[in-house]
Design a protein around this motif. Sequence first.
Motif, PDB file in Angstrom:
ATOM      1  N   HIS A 108       0.832  -1.206   0.000  1.00 51.44           N
ATOM      2  CA  HIS A 108       0.000   0.000   0.000  1.00 51.44           C
ATOM      3  C   HIS A 108       0.868   1.259   0.000  1.00 51.44           C
ATOM      4  O   HIS A 108       1.899   1.324   0.664  1.00 51.44           O
ATOM      5  N   ASP A 109       0.424   2.264  -0.721  1.00 48.83           N
ATOM      6  CA  ASP A 109       1.161   3.523  -0.829  1.00 48.83           C
ATOM      7  C   ASP A 109       0.779   4.442   0.331  1.00 48.83           C
ATOM      8  O   ASP A 109       0.030   5.401   0.171  1.00 48.83           O
ATOM      9  N   PHE A 110       1.325   4.136   1.507  1.00 46.88           N
ATOM     10  CA  PHE A 110       1.099   4.985   2.677  1.00 46.88           C
ATOM     11  C   PHE A 110       1.846   6.307   2.498  1.00 46.88           C
ATOM     12  O   PHE A 110       2.896   6.358   1.871  1.00 46.88           O
ATOM     13  N   GLU A 111       1.310   7.348   3.108  1.00 41.67           N
ATOM     14  CA  GLU A 111       2.025   8.618   3.143  1.00 41.67           C
ATOM     15  C   GLU A 111       3.281   8.450   3.986  1.00 41.67           C
ATOM     16  O   GLU A 111       3.243   7.871   5.074  1.00 41.67           O
ATOM     17  N   ASN A 112       4.414   8.948   3.507  1.00 38.88           N
ATOM     18  CA  ASN A 112       5.668   8.828   4.244  1.00 38.88           C
ATOM     19  C   ASN A 112       5.551   9.500   5.619  1.00 38.88           C
ATOM     20  O   ASN A 112       5.116  10.652   5.720  1.00 38.88           O
ATOM     21  N   GLY A 113       5.958   8.779   6.656  1.00 42.84           N
ATOM     22  CA  GLY A 113       5.988   9.347   7.995  1.00 42.84           C
ATOM     23  C   GLY A 113       4.638   9.732   8.563  1.00 42.84           C
ATOM     24  O   GLY A 113       4.558  10.578   9.456  1.00 42.84           O
ATOM     25  N   ALA A 114       3.579   9.109   8.087  1.00 46.15           N
ATOM     26  CA  ALA A 114       2.229   9.507   8.506  1.00 46.15           C
ATOM     27  C   ALA A 114       1.872   9.031   9.909  1.00 46.15           C
ATOM     28  O   ALA A 114       0.997   9.612  10.555  1.00 46.15           O
ATOM     29  N   TYR A 115       2.541   7.979  10.400  1.00 47.75           N
ATOM     30  CA  TYR A 115       2.145   7.363  11.673  1.00 47.75           C
ATOM     31  C   TYR A 115       3.292   7.394  12.675  1.00 47.75           C
ATOM     32  O   TYR A 115       4.459   7.266  12.305  1.00 47.75           O
ATOM     33  N   ASP A 116       2.939   7.540  13.948  1.00 47.04           N
ATOM     34  CA  ASP A 116       3.980   7.472  14.972  1.00 47.04           C
ATOM     35  C   ASP A 116       3.930   6.161  15.750  1.00 47.04           C
ATOM     36  O   ASP A 116       4.782   5.940  16.616  1.00 47.04           O
ATOM     37  N   LEU A 117       2.973   5.277  15.432  1.00 48.19           N
ATOM     38  CA  LEU A 117       2.938   3.956  16.044  1.00 48.19           C
ATOM     39  C   LEU A 117       2.279   2.967  15.093  1.00 48.19           C
ATOM     40  O   LEU A 117       1.209   3.243  14.544  1.00 48.19           O
ATOM     41  N   ILE A 118       2.929   1.815  14.905  1.00 47.17           N
ATOM     42  CA  ILE A 118       2.362   0.696  14.147  1.00 47.17           C
ATOM     43  C   ILE A 118       2.033  -0.398  15.154  1.00 47.17           C
ATOM     44  O   ILE A 118       2.903  -0.814  15.930  1.00 47.17           O
ATOM     45  N   VAL A 119       0.783  -0.873  15.154  1.00 52.30           N
ATOM     46  CA  VAL A 119       0.388  -1.957  16.050  1.00 52.30           C
ATOM     47  C   VAL A 119      -0.207  -3.097  15.236  1.00 52.30           C
ATOM     48  O   VAL A 119      -0.588  -2.928  14.080  1.00 52.30           O
ATOM     49  N   SER A 120      -0.281  -4.269  15.867  1.00 55.56           N
ATOM     50  CA  SER A 120      -0.960  -5.392  15.238  1.00 55.56           C
ATOM     51  C   SER A 120      -1.310  -6.440  16.281  1.00 55.56           C
ATOM     52  O   SER A 120      -0.518  -6.718  17.184  1.00 55.56           O
ATOM     53  N   ARG A 121      -2.497  -7.002  16.134  1.00 61.68           N
ATOM     54  CA  ARG A 121      -2.929  -8.144  16.930  1.00 61.68           C
ATOM     55  C   ARG A 121      -3.014  -9.339  15.990  1.00 61.68           C
ATOM     56  O   ARG A 121      -3.984  -9.524  15.281  1.00 61.68           O
ATOM     57  N   PHE A 122      -1.940 -10.111  15.934  1.00 65.07           N
ATOM     58  CA  PHE A 122      -1.887 -11.327  15.110  1.00 65.07           C
ATOM     59  C   PHE A 122      -2.120 -11.043  13.623  1.00 65.07           C
ATOM     60  O   PHE A 122      -2.657 -11.890  12.913  1.00 65.07           O
ATOM     61  N   GLY A 123      -1.710  -9.872  13.149  1.00 61.80           N
ATOM     62  CA  GLY A 123      -2.003  -9.527  11.763  1.00 61.80           C
ATOM     63  C   GLY A 123      -0.806  -9.448  10.846  1.00 61.80           C
ATOM     64  O   GLY A 123      -0.957  -9.101   9.673  1.00 61.80           O
TER      65      GLY A 123
END
Length: 279
Positions: A108-123
Amino acid sequence: MSHMPTNIPDQSQIWNGPAGRAWVEAQSVLDDMFSGIAEYLTAQTRALGARQVLDVGCGAGATTMQIANVTERCVGVDVSEPLITLAQQRAVLADSPARFILDDAQVHDFENGAYDLIVSRFGVMFFNDPVAAFENLRRATRPGGALRLVVWRSATENAFLTTAERAVEHMLPDLSRRKDGAVGPFAFAEPGAISRMLERACWSRVRFEPVDFTASFVLEALELYMTRLGAVGLVYAELEPRLQAALVECLRQAYAPYTIDGRIRFTAACWVICADAEA
């Protein structure tokens, strides 16, 4: 250069087919089972002071919506159209600010630096090319941002997850067995290999913290769980009725040790993977 392993199933096809439909049917069971993990990731979001959060492999959106209540923005991404459709419907009904993207987080073409935390529950254990996926997620994370992933530890430590396939292997000898390191639930079971993978994808200070979560769901949902999820769930609908009935009886006996006070209860032996996006 591609980092993609060979001879692995097409995850998009799986999660837009039987697995995705099964998870939609079992959404309330799964939310109940893993509510403690959603609470944990929400607490981590608060502790880190994260304001822009991306939930990878968000499924039907329970964790995304919970985190969205404590931050400025939480976006869930998943490759499964049935699950993202359900997540969007649930967000509307709950008047939740959570937003959802139907796409593969690997490309996916996410915006660069758009997020300050990446999380996942079994994903995150299902990427065809995990190095490329985590490189893409690193680009989407601002310098100084963080990674918090909940993944399964080994199959040995999570006997509950393989109860069904072990119980019926004499009846379904061709049933696939899920293994540590293979694409699937236990793909991130081995810290050394995954640490090296994340470092190749430009994440730093990779740490693995063992955490045991208490997981449970109502006993009335056991047949749904047994016949729709996991390795048995993928083949159950194609079996003839007599064999289906025999399987259900066998599985009920296999899950009996986990039945306590009207609920199925087990320990989810997990790693919480922490990493940083260097400033």
